[in-house]
Design an enzyme around this catalytic site. Sequence first.
Site, PDB file in Angstrom:
ATOM      1  N   GLY A 155       0.854  -1.195   0.000  1.00 62.48           N
ATOM      2  CA  GLY A 155       0.000   0.000   0.000  1.00 62.48           C
ATOM      3  C   GLY A 155       0.882   1.234   0.000  1.00 62.48           C
ATOM      4  N   ILE A 157       2.551   2.739   2.403  1.00 65.25           N
ATOM      5  CA  ILE A 157       3.832   2.663   3.131  1.00 65.25           C
ATOM      6  C   ILE A 157       4.791   1.703   2.433  1.00 65.25           C
ATOM      7  CG2 ILE A 157       4.923   2.043   5.342  1.00 65.25           C
ATOM      8  CD1 ILE A 157       2.274   3.050   6.698  1.00 65.25           C
ATOM      9  N   THR A 236       6.893  -2.873  11.343  1.00 62.09           N
ATOM     10  CA  THR A 236       6.376  -1.561  11.769  1.00 62.09           C
ATOM     11  C   THR A 236       4.861  -1.521  11.566  1.00 62.09           C
ATOM     12  OG1 THR A 236       6.810  -0.678   9.559  1.00 62.09           O
ATOM     13  CG2 THR A 236       8.493  -0.250  11.234  1.00 62.09           C
ATOM     14  N   ARG A 238       1.717  -4.091  12.770  1.00 62.49           N
ATOM     15  CA  ARG A 238       1.058  -4.364  14.047  1.00 62.49           C
ATOM     16  C   ARG A 238       1.723  -5.588  14.654  1.00 62.49           C
ATOM     17  NH1 ARG A 238      -0.292   0.046  14.001  1.00 62.49           N
ATOM     18  NH2 ARG A 238      -2.383   0.966  14.147  1.00 62.49           N
ATOM     19  N   GLU A 267       1.552  -5.165  23.175  1.00 60.41           N
ATOM     20  CA  GLU A 267       2.061  -3.841  23.473  1.00 60.41           C
ATOM     21  C   GLU A 267       1.410  -3.207  24.703  1.00 60.41           C
ATOM     22  OE1 GLU A 267       2.744  -2.433  19.480  1.00 60.41           O
ATOM     23  OE2 GLU A 267       2.546  -0.423  20.264  1.00 60.41           O
ATOM     24  N   HIS A 285       7.042   1.895  19.186  1.00 63.18           N
ATOM     25  CA  HIS A 285       5.927   2.284  18.313  1.00 63.18           C
ATOM     26  C   HIS A 285       6.015   3.774  17.926  1.00 63.18           C
ATOM     27  CE1 HIS A 285       1.627   0.892  17.102  1.00 63.18           C
ATOM     28  NE2 HIS A 285       2.131   1.744  16.207  1.00 63.18           N
ATOM     29  N   ILE A 286       7.158   4.120  17.362  1.00 65.57           N
ATOM     30  CA  ILE A 286       7.403   5.528  16.992  1.00 65.57           C
ATOM     31  C   ILE A 286       7.616   5.699  15.488  1.00 65.57           C
ATOM     32  CG2 ILE A 286       8.354   6.319  19.200  1.00 65.57           C
ATOM     33  CD1 ILE A 286      11.183   5.838  17.900  1.00 65.57           C
ATOM     34  N   ALA A 287       7.269   4.669  14.701  1.00 62.51           N
ATOM     35  CA  ALA A 287       7.582   4.763  13.273  1.00 62.51           C
ATOM     36  C   ALA A 287       6.980   6.003  12.617  1.00 62.51           C
ATOM     37  CB  ALA A 287       7.125   3.500  12.550  1.00 62.51           C
TER      38      ALA A 287
END
Length: 321
Positions: A155, A157, A236, A238, A267, A285-287
């Site tokens: 998609g 990303i 990156t 889920r 998480e 979880h900072i992508a």
Amino acid sequence: MSKIVVTWPISESAIAKLKEKHEVVVNDKEQALTAEELLQFVAGADAILCLLSNKITREVLDAAGPQLKIVATMSVGYDHIDLAATKAKNVTVAATPGMSDEAVAEHAVTLMLSLAKSIPQADAFVRAGKYKGWDPTLFVGPELGGKVLGIVGVGHIGSTIAKIAGFGLGMAIGYNDVKPNPDFESQFNATYFELDALLPIADVITLHVPLLPTTTHLMNAERLAKMKPTAYLINTSRGPVVDEAALVSALQNKQIAGAGLDVYENEPSLTPGLIDLPNVVLTPHIASATRESREAMAHKAADNIIAVLSGQPAPDDVKAP
Ligand code: DGY
């Protein structure tokens, strides 16, 4: 005047935009609302602007009340929202696709490069005063140029990663998706493979699929065993897309060379053993955490709410099945 509740103090300009025509209540604690607090916070809302850390359950929708029209999440993923419940209540769900493509793709590539170049270990080595002079055997790793990057999910990303890694690093692009994508192939000179055929030939696998029943544990023990022993796995997307216990075993047994993870199966808890491994790079979880992306995500979520409250369809309606 409709009531909008915002579960986190997001971009001031996005809040200001919402306030032009509506009453806006922001949780300004800079601390995630507990499930109990969320139930009280949403009462009477016509629109909820939430984060992926807010579980939007049937109970939350009930607590909001029958006037609720939209749940707009400031995230690409919407697996934290009960879509069956929103559909039953005729509540629109909107996400923020396309707002964090560069940010997430840059992060995935950073994880890949950090593994290949042993950046965390090399940094710790220098800080520990262990650097005593140039040594041709220090932190020798693979070159990525010419290697195969296997992108699972092409998609927004996944395509941005193909751009950076293909054109920038000179990697060959193999990919898997629900079906072949001729546009992606011609744009990035990419080749389609069934997932089980991609795993044995890829030097790096990077995951960019939504969390669905069909993608939960997509990377299980059997699939991890199909990867090259020299390969890296990057996630990156889920956490539950990867069976984290199986990954820990695969890393412990050197079935694969390393993993770069920004997301985790439970998480923020981590599977025991994960942090003891030397061959993982872990981020919280900072992508999507760039200033540009956060601003764009907040505005996109606000725009979806404004559209629905003015009787228009949400531009980013996720269209519950
Ligand atoms: C998303 O957008 O879904 C990311 O996981 C959070 O930025």
